[in-house]
Write an enzyme that holds these catalytic residues in place. Structure first.
Site, PDB file in Angstrom:
ATOM      1  N   LYS A 199       0.842  -1.205   0.000  1.00 24.29           N
ATOM      2  CA  LYS A 199       0.000   0.000   0.000  1.00 24.29           C
ATOM      3  C   LYS A 199       0.871   1.247   0.000  1.00 24.29           C
ATOM      4  CE  LYS A 199      -2.470   1.606   3.630  1.00 24.29           C
ATOM      5  NZ  LYS A 199      -3.538   1.577   4.644  1.00 24.29           N
ATOM      6  N   GLU A 205      10.999  -4.862   3.130  1.00 24.16           N
ATOM      7  CA  GLU A 205      11.006  -6.284   2.774  1.00 24.16           C
ATOM      8  C   GLU A 205      10.450  -6.490   1.367  1.00 24.16           C
ATOM      9  OE1 GLU A 205       9.877  -4.949   5.578  1.00 24.16           O
ATOM     10  OE2 GLU A 205      10.184  -6.263   7.304  1.00 24.16           O
ATOM     11  N   GLY A 256      -4.036  -2.117   6.384  1.00 24.71           N
ATOM     12  CA  GLY A 256      -3.396  -3.315   5.821  1.00 24.71           C
ATOM     13  C   GLY A 256      -4.064  -4.602   6.275  1.00 24.71           C
ATOM     14  N   ARG A 257      -4.297  -4.726   7.590  1.00 22.76           N
ATOM     15  CA  ARG A 257      -4.859  -5.973   8.123  1.00 22.76           C
ATOM     16  C   ARG A 257      -6.332  -6.147   7.793  1.00 22.76           C
ATOM     17  NH1 ARG A 257      -3.265  -2.255  11.561  1.00 22.76           N
ATOM     18  NH2 ARG A 257      -4.654  -1.375  13.154  1.00 22.76           N
ATOM     19  N   GLU A 343      -2.693  -6.147  16.353  1.00 17.00           N
ATOM     20  CA  GLU A 343      -2.267  -4.853  15.822  1.00 17.00           C
ATOM     21  C   GLU A 343      -3.382  -3.820  16.005  1.00 17.00           C
ATOM     22  OE1 GLU A 343       0.915  -3.921  12.379  1.00 17.00           O
ATOM     23  OE2 GLU A 343      -0.953  -4.729  11.623  1.00 17.00           O
ATOM     24  N   HIS A 374      -2.798 -32.766  20.648  1.00 15.64           N
ATOM     25  CA  HIS A 374      -1.626 -33.628  20.900  1.00 15.64           C
ATOM     26  C   HIS A 374      -0.409 -32.788  21.230  1.00 15.64           C
ATOM     27  CE1 HIS A 374      -3.761 -37.211  19.422  1.00 15.64           C
ATOM     28  NE2 HIS A 374      -4.448 -36.286  18.783  1.00 15.64           N
ATOM     29  N   LYS A 489      11.230  -0.427  13.153  1.00 19.43           N
ATOM     30  CA  LYS A 489      11.600  -0.156  11.742  1.00 19.43           C
ATOM     31  C   LYS A 489      12.679   0.914  11.685  1.00 19.43           C
ATOM     32  CE  LYS A 489       7.132  -0.715   9.428  1.00 19.43           C
ATOM     33  NZ  LYS A 489       6.084  -0.019   8.700  1.00 19.43           N
TER      34      LYS A 489
HETATM   35  C1  G6Q Z   1      -1.379  -3.622   8.760  1.00 19.86           C
HETATM   36  C2  G6Q Z   1      -0.104  -2.937   8.820  1.00 19.86           C
HETATM   37  C3  G6Q Z   1       1.061  -3.671   8.194  1.00 19.86           C
HETATM   38  C4  G6Q Z   1       1.189  -3.479   6.693  1.00 19.86           C
HETATM   39  C5  G6Q Z   1       2.572  -3.965   6.258  1.00 19.86           C
HETATM   40  C6  G6Q Z   1       2.788  -3.837   4.774  1.00 19.86           C
HETATM   41  O1  G6Q Z   1      -2.430  -3.173   9.145  1.00 19.86           O
HETATM   42  O2  G6Q Z   1      -0.258  -1.669   8.342  1.00 19.86           O
HETATM   43  O3  G6Q Z   1       1.067  -5.045   8.488  1.00 19.86           O
HETATM   44  O4  G6Q Z   1       0.184  -4.168   6.017  1.00 19.86           O
HETATM   45  O5  G6Q Z   1       3.544  -3.255   6.958  1.00 19.86           O
HETATM   46  O6  G6Q Z   1       2.624  -2.526   4.371  1.00 19.86           O
HETATM   47  P1  G6Q Z   1       2.569  -2.131   2.864  1.00 19.86           P
HETATM   48  O7  G6Q Z   1       1.365  -2.764   2.239  1.00 19.86           O
HETATM   49  O8  G6Q Z   1       2.526  -0.633   2.835  1.00 19.86           O
HETATM   50  O9  G6Q Z   1       3.835  -2.668   2.237  1.00 19.86           O
END
Ligand code: G6Q
Length: 524
Positions: A199, A205, A256-257, A343, A374, A489
């Site tokens: 996003k 990463e 994101g989540r 989160e 188990h 970060k």
């Molecule tokens: C979720 C967070 C986080 C995010 C990642 C990836 O709610 O904001 O997990 O989705 O850090 O972010 P980008 O999509 O911006 O790469």
């Protein structure tokens, strides 16, 4: 002035009631039937929670006093809920539900209508993209992390039997080069579509892994532009259509989540399941959105689940929750829920920036049953800490093939185990031998549905999103930001600068603590 959570009259009442919670040794068939709710093909059984009518009544009053229904309506209409009064904060709408509002003639507010129109546009683009590229690719690699990985991956794995034949889906998320190498060893790059999802378009990463795969493509003599698709925010650093076969968009108002039902999950799920399959997920999620918004509190599944969670967390003082699907298909779903819940609700200030003097989101974890039985169930039955459980189960398996052995199918054996655990945890077992004594009164609830198909999974996803949102509404915290991930970060970037300086011989800003770790590394 709105009262803080502990000051609400219902919270005071619940505090008193919590001195003598219901004794689950008295679990009866009538109780199992009575403490249950049914909607959209789901059945929530909560007779095995330590609640009686009085507690349930007080929990419903708590919801009313905290104004959760109005807050859910405000969220779905597009009011700016992602904010903390008086501090710098994200100041955004929270409109993941608008991604599924495309099935609705009239949305509830102007921002929601706009967001749904944007979602509709991206969906149409996706439908055309999939049709245009039909037959070109056998494999898809999704590159993304956090919200751009966990939800989409959990959904993809949960729907394997519904995938179009001959399509394979892979994920690269970790910046550990072993992750990318392991995936790249499995694919024929000529037939591979790479969907890079970020996003912000700036996640370390993801950008690193994108370059990793691009360089492998180039080495194989292929043109990345013919294989790479971007899913990103408009005007993000990744918003450069000249580098991609196609670009899809998401917006700031989708956390994101909460983004699995946007293009973040959509491109991959559309490829895996076909466009119709992805739409089924959206339909299921939309039905749950409407249910969360309109169902009577006593019948409202995500609200009931949220309130039972609050009873366990704030009044019985239980700090963790295990979510245990009796469904192998959901084996990565708890990982998504860990992020979604922790989160969102792992917060220590309220929406006014004041320190929360009460417990907020619990630690969430889980694994599928029966496997967990188990492994960690010993602690769950006889350990010194009480762990509330949320079970998920289905009447039918996804695959029709099953085998009757000694007059029962595997699916019946699976469900027998689920129900047995729910009863055993609640009722326990008296025994003179202390080693065989089970204390019982271990709260749990069971969410049942017919079969895990795309629509049911969409509804299940939204059920948890709304459970989490309702809890945040009661606690009056901001469930939609994640400042807590920033500090790590920032320090990682300082250490990356130290690594870089060693190679380039440039001077990096001083960071003695980071340097100490690099020295240790050299001694290994
Ligand atoms: C979720 C967070 C986080 C995010 C990642 C990836 O709610 O904001 O997990 O989705 O850090 O972010 P980008 O999509 O911006 O790469």
């Amino acid at each position: 002035m709105t009262k803080s959570f502990p000051e609400l009259p219902a919270a005071q009442k619940l505090k008193k009631l919590a001195t003598h919670p219901f004794d689950l040794a008295k679990l009866s068939p009538e109780r199992i039937e009575r403490f249950s709710a049914r909607a959209l093909g789901f059945h929530l059984l909560y007779g095995t929670e330590r609640v009686d009518e009085e507690v349930l009544g007080a929990l419903l009053e708590l919801a009313e006093q905290a104004g959760v229904r109005d807050k859910m309506a405000a969220m779905q209409a597009g009011e700016v809920l992602n904010r903390i009064e008086g501090c710098e904060s994200e100041e955004r709408e929270v409109l993941h539900t608008a991604m599924r509002d495309v099935f609705e003639e009239r949305q509830t507010g102007e921002p929601a209508r706009k967001a749904a129109a944007g979602a509709e546009r991206e969906l149409q683009k996706l439908e055309k993209f999939l049709a245009r590229n039909e037959g070109r690719f056998t494999d898809l690699i999704q590159v993304g992390i956090g919200g751009s990985d966990l939800g989409p991956r959990a959904l993809c794995l949960a729907l394997q039997p519904f995938h179009k034949p001959g399509r394979r889906i892979h994920f690269i998320s970790n910046v550990d080069p072993d992750d990318a190498n392991a995936v790249l060893a499995q694919v024929d790059l000529k037939k591979t579509l790479v969907v890079v999802v970020s996003k912000s378009g700036s996640t370390l990463e993801t950008l690193t892994n994108e370059e990793f795969v691009r360089s492998r493509m180039k080495k194989a003599g292929l043109d990345p532009k013919e294989h790479f698709v971007a899913v990103t925010g408009e005007k993000s650093p990744m918003d450069d259509p000249s580098r991609y076969l196609a670009s899809f968009y998401i917006w700031d108002f989708i956390g994101g989540r909460y983004s699995a039902t946007s293009m973040v999950g959509g491109v991959m799920l559309g490829f895996a399941l076909g466009f119709q399959g992805f739409q089924e997920i959206l339909r299921g999620a939309h039905a749950m959105d409407r249910h969360a918004l309109t169902a009577e509190p006593r019948e409202n599944l995500p609200l009931l689940s949220a309130l039972l969670g609050i009873w366990n967390r704030n009044f019985l003082h239980l700090p963790t929750v295990a979510i245990i699907p009796y469904s192998q298909a959901l084996h990565r779903f708890p990982a998504h829920l860990q992020q979604l819940d922790m989160e969102s609700n792992g917060k220590r200030i309220d929406k006014k920036g004041k320190g929360a003097d009460f417990s907020t989101g619990p630690v969430i974890w889980g694994e599928p049953g029966t496997n967990g039985q188990h492994s960690f169930y010993q602690l769950i039955h006889q350990g010194t800490d009480v762990v509330p459980l949320e079970f998920i189960g289905f009447r039918k398996s996804q695959h029709p093939a099953d085998l009757e052995i000694q007059h029962t199918t595997s699916q019946e054996k699976l469900l027998s185990n689920l129900f047995a655990q729910s009863i055993a945890l609640a009722v326990g077992q008296k025994d003179k031998n202390p080693n065989k004594f089970f204390p019982g009164n271990r709260p749990n609830r069971v969410l049942l549905a017919d079969r895990l198909d795309p629509k049911t999974l969409g509804a299940l996803l939204a059920f948890y999103e709304h459970k989490v949102a309702f809890q945040g509404f009661v606690w009056n915290i901001n469930s939609f930001d994640q400042e807590g991930v920033q500090l790590g970060k920032k320090l990682a970037n300082q250490i990356i600068a130290l690594f870089k300086a060693r190679r380039t011989k440039e001077k990096a800003p001083s960071f003695p603590l980071g340097e100490a770790y690099l020295r240790v590394l050299e001694e290994i």
